[in-house]
Design a protein around this motif. Structure first.
Motif, PDB file in Angstrom:
ATOM      1  N   UNK A  19      40.047  45.786  34.952  1.00 56.10           N
ATOM      2  CA  UNK A  19      40.390  45.024  33.749  1.00 56.10           C
ATOM      3  C   UNK A  19      40.769  43.589  34.096  1.00 56.10           C
ATOM      4  N   UNK A  20      41.495  43.389  35.192  1.00 56.68           N
ATOM      5  CA  UNK A  20      41.822  42.032  35.637  1.00 56.68           C
ATOM      6  C   UNK A  20      40.552  41.245  35.915  1.00 56.68           C
ATOM      7  N   UNK A  21      39.642  41.853  36.653  1.00 60.15           N
ATOM      8  CA  UNK A  21      38.386  41.181  36.992  1.00 60.15           C
ATOM      9  C   UNK A  21      37.580  40.868  35.732  1.00 60.15           C
ATOM     10  N   UNK A  22      37.436  41.848  34.864  1.00 56.39           N
ATOM     11  CA  UNK A  22      36.658  41.667  33.633  1.00 56.39           C
ATOM     12  C   UNK A  22      37.266  40.567  32.751  1.00 56.39           C
ATOM     13  N   UNK A  23      38.576  40.601  32.568  1.00 55.81           N
ATOM     14  CA  UNK A  23      39.226  39.610  31.705  1.00 55.81           C
ATOM     15  C   UNK A  23      39.127  38.207  32.286  1.00 55.81           C
ATOM     16  N   UNK A  24      39.262  38.085  33.610  1.00 53.71           N
ATOM     17  CA  UNK A  24      39.131  36.772  34.229  1.00 53.71           C
ATOM     18  C   UNK A  24      37.697  36.268  34.112  1.00 53.71           C
ATOM     19  N   UNK A  25      36.728  37.144  34.344  1.00 57.51           N
ATOM     20  CA  UNK A  25      35.316  36.757  34.217  1.00 57.51           C
ATOM     21  C   UNK A  25      35.027  36.233  32.812  1.00 57.51           C
ATOM     22  N   UNK A  26      35.478  36.962  31.806  1.00 56.22           N
ATOM     23  CA  UNK A  26      35.252  36.544  30.421  1.00 56.22           C
ATOM     24  C   UNK A  26      35.945  35.219  30.119  1.00 56.22           C
ATOM     25  N   UNK A  27      37.165  35.048  30.615  1.00 53.68           N
ATOM     26  CA  UNK A  27      37.909  33.812  30.358  1.00 53.68           C
ATOM     27  C   UNK A  27      37.208  32.608  30.977  1.00 53.68           C
ATOM     28  N   UNK A  28      36.781  32.736  32.217  1.00 55.06           N
ATOM     29  CA  UNK A  28      36.089  31.617  32.876  1.00 55.06           C
ATOM     30  C   UNK A  28      34.769  31.325  32.177  1.00 55.06           C
ATOM     31  N   UNK A  29      34.013  32.360  31.866  1.00 54.58           N
ATOM     32  CA  UNK A  29      32.729  32.166  31.189  1.00 54.58           C
ATOM     33  C   UNK A  29      32.906  31.486  29.841  1.00 54.58           C
ATOM     34  N   UNK A  30      33.906  31.927  29.082  1.00 57.29           N
ATOM     35  CA  UNK A  30      34.134  31.349  27.751  1.00 57.29           C
ATOM     36  C   UNK A  30      34.690  29.927  27.821  1.00 57.29           C
ATOM     37  N   UNK A  31      35.713  29.725  28.625  1.00 52.49           N
ATOM     38  CA  UNK A  31      36.385  28.421  28.655  1.00 52.49           C
ATOM     39  C   UNK A  31      35.519  27.333  29.276  1.00 52.49           C
ATOM     40  N   UNK A  33      32.032  27.688  29.733  1.00 53.11           N
ATOM     41  CA  UNK A  33      30.631  27.909  29.400  1.00 53.11           C
ATOM     42  C   UNK A  33      29.796  28.108  30.671  1.00 53.11           C
ATOM     43  N   UNK A  34      30.306  28.971  31.542  1.00 57.87           N
ATOM     44  CA  UNK A  34      29.675  29.264  32.819  1.00 57.87           C
ATOM     45  C   UNK A  34      28.876  30.550  32.703  1.00 57.87           C
ATOM     46  N   UNK A  35      27.628  30.549  33.095  1.00 62.52           N
ATOM     47  CA  UNK A  35      26.861  31.800  33.089  1.00 62.52           C
ATOM     48  C   UNK A  35      27.494  32.815  34.046  1.00 62.52           C
ATOM     49  N   UNK A  36      27.629  34.057  33.585  1.00 63.94           N
ATOM     50  CA  UNK A  36      28.265  35.082  34.397  1.00 63.94           C
ATOM     51  C   UNK A  36      27.552  35.295  35.725  1.00 63.94           C
ATOM     52  N   UNK A  37      26.253  35.059  35.787  1.00 68.87           N
ATOM     53  CA  UNK A  37      25.502  35.268  37.009  1.00 68.87           C
ATOM     54  C   UNK A  37      25.846  34.299  38.126  1.00 68.87           C
ATOM     55  N   UNK A  38      26.600  33.260  37.817  1.00 66.90           N
ATOM     56  CA  UNK A  38      26.970  32.276  38.839  1.00 66.90           C
ATOM     57  C   UNK A  38      28.408  32.449  39.316  1.00 66.90           C
ATOM     58  N   UNK A  39      29.105  33.415  38.786  1.00 67.04           N
ATOM     59  CA  UNK A  39      30.539  33.571  39.025  1.00 67.04           C
ATOM     60  C   UNK A  39      30.820  34.633  40.079  1.00 67.04           C
ATOM     61  N   UNK A  40      31.615  34.278  41.074  1.00 65.50           N
ATOM     62  CA  UNK A  40      32.067  35.202  42.108  1.00 65.50           C
ATOM     63  C   UNK A  40      33.553  35.455  41.897  1.00 65.50           C
ATOM     64  N   UNK A  41      33.965  36.718  41.868  1.00 62.56           N
ATOM     65  CA  UNK A  41      35.386  37.065  41.733  1.00 62.56           C
ATOM     66  C   UNK A  41      35.731  38.111  42.779  1.00 62.56           C
ATOM     67  N   UNK A  42      36.834  37.876  43.487  1.00 62.89           N
ATOM     68  CA  UNK A  42      37.358  38.848  44.449  1.00 62.89           C
ATOM     69  C   UNK A  42      38.774  39.211  44.044  1.00 62.89           C
ATOM     70  N   UNK A  43      39.087  40.479  44.170  1.00 65.70           N
ATOM     71  CA  UNK A  43      40.453  40.935  43.926  1.00 65.70           C
ATOM     72  C   UNK A  43      41.021  41.398  45.256  1.00 65.70           C
ATOM     73  N   UNK A  44      42.121  40.800  45.660  1.00 67.17           N
ATOM     74  CA  UNK A  44      42.766  41.120  46.930  1.00 67.17           C
ATOM     75  C   UNK A  44      44.128  41.734  46.656  1.00 67.17           C
ATOM     76  N   UNK A  45      44.351  42.873  47.260  1.00 60.31           N
ATOM     77  CA  UNK A  45      45.635  43.543  47.111  1.00 60.31           C
ATOM     78  C   UNK A  45      46.485  43.257  48.347  1.00 60.31           C
ATOM     79  N   UNK A  46      47.753  43.010  48.124  1.00 56.06           N
ATOM     80  CA  UNK A  46      48.675  42.673  49.208  1.00 56.06           C
ATOM     81  C   UNK A  46      49.844  43.641  49.228  1.00 56.06           C
ATOM     82  N   UNK A  47      50.238  44.041  50.423  1.00 56.40           N
ATOM     83  CA  UNK A  47      51.455  44.831  50.556  1.00 56.40           C
ATOM     84  C   UNK A  47      52.643  43.955  50.186  1.00 56.40           C
ATOM     85  N   UNK A  48      53.680  44.584  49.678  1.00 52.86           N
ATOM     86  CA  UNK A  48      54.857  43.839  49.222  1.00 52.86           C
ATOM     87  C   UNK A  48      55.420  42.930  50.315  1.00 52.86           C
ATOM     88  N   UNK A  49      55.394  43.403  51.557  1.00 50.16           N
ATOM     89  CA  UNK A  49      55.946  42.591  52.649  1.00 50.16           C
ATOM     90  C   UNK A  49      55.057  41.391  52.987  1.00 50.16           C
TER      91      UNK A  49
END
Length: 122
Positions: A19-31, A33-49
């Motif tokens: 959902x984070x990835x999808x919502x960010x993709x939609x926001x960037x595309x809408x705000x 006017x970027x074609x979704x096919x040109x957008x790269x998104x990575x989600x990185x998880x970090x340990x609390x420490x």
């Protein structure tokens, strides 16, 4: 070809992460006017420490870094920030106070894709 990285604490369900990835993709595309096919998104998880979250933010804090080729106005970037925060608040339900967005704008000659052709030459 915007590049985006989302950083969160580890342990969130796959549906939340998608959902984070999808919502960010939609926001960037809408705000922007970027074609979704040109957008790269990575989600990185970090340990609390390994992920110091500033005081006053919850364990749901989201750090978003977006790289764009230079040239967008301050107004366009402000619209991007608002759209990202609104989309993340709606789905998956991230508090606006838990969102931090940073935009980097390297010049076009520092970008290459599809065979190593510089974006400045396109």
């Amino acid at each position: 070809m915007p590049l985006a990285r989302i950083e969160i604490l580890t342990g969130k369900p796959v549906e939340y992460r998608q959902s984070l990835i999808r919502s960010l993709r939609e926001a960037i595309s809408d705000a922007l006017q970027t074609p979704e096919g040109t957008l790269w998104i990575r989600l990185c998880e970090r340990k609390e420490e390994n992920f110091l979250i500033p005081p006053g933010r919850s364990g749901d804090a989201v750090l978003i870094e977006i790289s764009l080729i230079q040239g967008r106005s301050a107004e366009k970037k402000e619209a991007l920030y608002r759209t990202v925060v609104e989309r993340l608040a709606r789905d998956p339900g991230v508090s606006p106070d838990d969102v931090c967005i940073v935009v980097y704008e390297p010049p076009a000659e520092n970008w290459a894709e599809r065979g190593g052709v510089s974006a400045a030459r396109r």
